[in-house]
Design a protein around this motif. Structure first.
Motif, PDB file in Angstrom:
ATOM      1  N   TYR A  99       0.822  -1.202   0.000  1.00 44.14           N
ATOM      2  CA  TYR A  99       0.000   0.000   0.000  1.00 44.14           C
ATOM      3  C   TYR A  99       0.861   1.259   0.000  1.00 44.14           C
ATOM      4  N   GLU A 100       1.892   1.258   0.801  1.00 40.60           N
ATOM      5  CA  GLU A 100       2.786   2.406   0.896  1.00 40.60           C
ATOM      6  C   GLU A 100       3.476   2.675  -0.448  1.00 40.60           C
ATOM      7  N   ARG A 103       0.934   4.196  -2.861  1.00 44.18           N
ATOM      8  CA  ARG A 103       0.709   5.604  -2.584  1.00 44.18           C
ATOM      9  C   ARG A 103       1.872   6.462  -3.058  1.00 44.18           C
ATOM     10  N   GLU A 106       1.613   6.756  -6.841  1.00 46.27           N
ATOM     11  CA  GLU A 106       0.523   7.663  -7.217  1.00 46.27           C
ATOM     12  C   GLU A 106       0.936   9.120  -7.039  1.00 46.27           C
ATOM     13  N   ARG A 107       1.617   9.404  -5.908  1.00 44.79           N
ATOM     14  CA  ARG A 107       2.100  10.773  -5.673  1.00 44.79           C
ATOM     15  C   ARG A 107       3.142  11.164  -6.726  1.00 44.79           C
TER      16      ARG A 107
END
Length: 269
Positions: A99-100, A103, A106-107
């Protein structure tokens, strides 16, 4: 002319070489347009200019090297950013990605997506600006084009104009057209029913209109004599079957001002 004997001829436009976009005219005055979107051709009406049917269109000329390079560079930059985004999206879809990590990716991708959108807008604006600059506009008068295609001009130096024999500017059948000199155009125009009608209207407008047409010259002389002697206007109006206002206008000279009274020596006394 038999409608079954329709003949189509392509009209060559000077300065335009484009096989995918072309015009054809028939001996019945019809227009057919061919383009990339309609290779089989379609009938069109065109517009009007001074009552004459006309076809207006534009074509794109050659793009200069600087403009071509600019568009290519923008497109290349967009493709590179999209390629990076595609690779990162593949990683995001992997089940092993945490998940990290997702993210973080995506950033990382978000600014690039926004940049791609900005570049796409810029590319669209630049392309529109360049296309406007390289656009070449054409206009073809239908009757002139048909005459050039179907009617032999026996004196092209003097006969540079095309007339409509029946004076209908929108009837562009071959049989209704003819080449003419400038003098012949003027002579033909003077016989036009519309021109004759226009002249008749002008003649009627130029004739002086008198609302006292019921009265003759001698009637007016008599009325002026009676008015000079103090005869009431209402009585004179009833006598001649006109309005009091008409008698008043005669008295003031607004109507029949050209009638002047002359008195003999005996009348004055």
């Amino acid at each position: 002319m038999n409608r079954n004997n329709v003949i189509w001829k392509e009209y060559s436009i000077i300065g335009s070489q484009n096989d995918k976009t072309r015009l054809e005219f028939s001996n019945f005055g019809e227009i057919k347009s061919y383009s990339v979107n309609c290779p089989e051709g379609r009938l069109i009406n065109g517009g009007l200019q001074g009552g004459y049917p006309i076809v207006r269109f534009k074509r794109l000329g050659e793009m200069d090297e600087a403009s071509s390079n600019l568009l290519q560079e923008l497109q290349k930059e967009i493709d590179e950013l999209r390629s990076i985004s595609k690779e990162k999206n593949v990683i995001l879809r992997k089940k092993t990605t945490t998940y990290e990590e997702s993210r973080k990716i995506e950033r990382y991708l978000q600014p690039r997506k926004e940049l791609v959108e900005k570049l796409l807008k810029r590319l669209s604006k630049e392309r529109a600006k360049i296309n406007k600059k390289r656009s070449v506009y054409y206009q073809v008068l239908v009757h002139k084009a048909i005459a050039e295609l179907f009617i032999e001009n026996d004196n092209p130096i003097e006969k540079q104009f095309v007339i409509h024999l029946n004076y209908d500017k929108q009837d562009n059948r071959v049989e209704n057209l003819a080449w003419a000199t400038k003098d012949e155009v003027v002579e033909h125009g003077l016989k036009s029913p519309k021109w004759i009608k226009h002249n008749l209207k002008l003649e009627r407008r130029e004739k002086p209109k008198r609302d006292h047409a019921k009265l003759s010259y001698s009637d007016v002389v008599f009325i002026k004599r009676k008015l000079d002697k103090g005869e009431p206007m209402a009585r004179l109006a009833r006598r001649f079957g006109v309005s009091d206002m008409q008698i008043h206008r005669i008295k003031t000279g607004e109507n029949w001002g050209d009638v002047k009274l002359t008195f003999s020596k005996e009348e004055k006394e």
